[in-house]
Enzyme design. Structure first.
Site, PDB file in Angstrom:
ATOM      1  N   HIS A 127       0.809  -1.221   0.000  1.00  0.00           N
ATOM      2  CA  HIS A 127       0.000   0.000   0.000  1.00  0.00           C
ATOM      3  C   HIS A 127       0.843   1.271   0.000  1.00  0.00           C
ATOM      4  O   HIS A 127       0.326   2.353  -0.249  1.00  0.00           O
ATOM      5  CB  HIS A 127      -1.002  -0.012   1.162  1.00  0.00           C
ATOM      6  N   ASP A 157       0.377  -7.753   1.516  1.00  0.00           N
ATOM      7  CA  ASP A 157       0.710  -6.323   1.595  1.00  0.00           C
ATOM      8  C   ASP A 157       2.222  -6.099   1.606  1.00  0.00           C
ATOM      9  O   ASP A 157       2.732  -5.223   2.304  1.00  0.00           O
ATOM     10  CB  ASP A 157       0.066  -5.669   2.819  1.00  0.00           C
ATOM     11  N   GLY A 248       3.472   6.747   8.036  1.00  0.00           N
ATOM     12  CA  GLY A 248       4.872   6.916   7.646  1.00  0.00           C
ATOM     13  C   GLY A 248       5.737   5.761   8.103  1.00  0.00           C
ATOM     14  O   GLY A 248       6.816   5.509   7.560  1.00  0.00           O
ATOM     15  N   ASN A 249       5.275   5.029   9.137  1.00  0.00           N
ATOM     16  CA  ASN A 249       5.989   3.836   9.604  1.00  0.00           C
ATOM     17  C   ASN A 249       5.746   2.626   8.716  1.00  0.00           C
ATOM     18  O   ASN A 249       6.483   1.639   8.787  1.00  0.00           O
ATOM     19  CB  ASN A 249       5.557   3.464  11.020  1.00  0.00           C
ATOM     20  N   SER A 250       4.698   2.662   7.898  1.00  0.00           N
ATOM     21  CA  SER A 250       4.375   1.505   7.056  1.00  0.00           C
ATOM     22  C   SER A 250       5.558   1.105   6.191  1.00  0.00           C
ATOM     23  O   SER A 250       6.160   1.934   5.509  1.00  0.00           O
ATOM     24  CB  SER A 250       3.183   1.824   6.148  1.00  0.00           C
ATOM     25  N   GLY A 306      -6.015 -27.163  -0.721  1.00  0.00           N
ATOM     26  CA  GLY A 306      -7.218 -27.529  -1.468  1.00  0.00           C
ATOM     27  C   GLY A 306      -8.419 -27.813  -0.599  1.00  0.00           C
ATOM     28  O   GLY A 306      -9.250 -28.650  -0.948  1.00  0.00           O
TER      29      GLY A 306
END
Length: 350
Positions: A127, A157, A248-250, A306
């Protein structure tokens, strides 16, 4: 004067070792393999020992901060958005109609990333880079680079970008399977554009599924910095921590007291988008698998059992008419899957 047999043996051993190392490096480059630094490969000389500290007393975080901070970068992402604006020209006023004029607007967002190889590969959150038109990476020593996207995986992500540089301070990977609840950790990143910020906390829980990757942020109290679209096959097993993590830490690093990477900071539990007590990180084991696949193949290679599983509890066991209260109930077995070929059937309990 002829060399003695001992000197010849040592000389040949050195040449053989050098040839082997060069061969391995060339092979890894040819096959696209990434030579991750792992905790077992790093010398433990100079590491702080916390074994003799009194129970409950926090340790000295300086070693972990100094070891990990140079590997964390600041990412500035530019996103170009299209919109239409009404024109107010004399022509329109005279004839009594308005013309919709297309416009472009650049928006800048900020995130973090972690250097995983000395030749410029960086892991971050999907993101952080999703939908961007350009990426700028600023390293710990204030050097700026233009980055390109190597690959991304919305299901975890995680994304990998690359800058053209050499001899970068790649982080050392720790084993996220060995982390324990109550263990001290540091979050390293760039919250609110404050570069190289370190916060401390403990691991509050492991294996968390907060359903952030499978549904929209607008219906979820857990948030990332961008409202990304839901993914089809989300994989969530987050490390939960109370180390302060903010916008901002992402994409930044969650490290243990040895400075080893145990997770990539991804989401926060918040009613308003800012830190409210808990943050969540993708475990380094998942990060290592996803990033290496993105670099080598361009996408993530996954195997599927499965089955459609339901975890049994004493409550749903009665509803499912199952005597066991622990295990996995097979709710569905798709056709052409490995489980069906192996004879697994709907209603089986594993």
């Amino acid at each position: 004067m002829k060399l003695s047999n001992n000197i010849k043996t040592v000389f040949l051993a050195v040449l053989t070792t050098m040839a082997t190392l060069l061969g391995v490096k060339a092979y890894n480059k040819w096959t696209g393999e990434v030579n991750f630094k792992t905790a077992e490969e790093q010398s433990r000389d100079g590491m702080v020992s916390f074994a003799n500290l009194p129970a409950g007393k926090p340790g000295d975080f300086t070693f972990a901060a100094e070891a990990s901070a140079p590997s964390v970068v600041h990412i500035k992402a530019i996103t170009t958005r299209q919109f239409s604006r009404r024109s107010n020209s004399i022509f329109e006023q005279f004839f009594g109609f308005e013309e919709m004029q297309p416009r472009q607007q650049n928006q800048e967002s900020s995130g973090s990333g972690v250097i995983i190889s000395d030749d410029g590969y960086i892991v971050t959150n999907n993101h952080v880079i999703e939908g961007t038109s350009s990426l700028e990476v600023i390293t710990f020593n204030k050097k700026s680079y233009t980055a390109k996207v190597i690959g991304n995986d919305p299901s975890t992500d995680i994304a990998v970008i690359k800058i053209e540089a050499k001899d970068l301070p790649a982080i050392t990977f720790g084993n996220s399977d060995e982390v324990r609840i109550g263990e001290w950790v540091l979050a390293v990143g760039n919250p609110f554009n404050l570069e190289s910020t370190v916060t401390a906390g403990i691991i509050s829980a492991i294996g968390r599924n907060i359903n952030i990757l499978g549904r929209s942020q607008q219906r979820n109290p857990f948030s990332r910095e961008e409202n990304a679209a839901p993914t089809a096959s989300p994989i969530e097993s987050f490390i939960q921590t109370d180390a302060a993590v903010n916008p901002g830490n992402s994409g930044g690093a969650l490290v243990n007291l040895n400075g080893h990477l145990i997770g990539i900071n991804t989401a926060i539990a918040s009613p308003n988008g800012s830190y409210a007590g808990y943050a969540f990180a993708v475990p380094s084991g998942i990060v290592k698998k996803v990033s290496s696949d993105l670099i080598k193949y361009g996408d993530v290679q996954r195997g599927y059992v499965g089955i459609e599983p339901i975890e049994l509890t004493n409550k749903n066991a009665k509803d499912l008419n199952v005597k066991l209260e622990q295990g996995i109930y097979v709710n569905n077995v798709p056709d052409n899957g490995a489980a069906k070929a192996a004879g697994v059937k709907k209603g089986d309990v594993i």
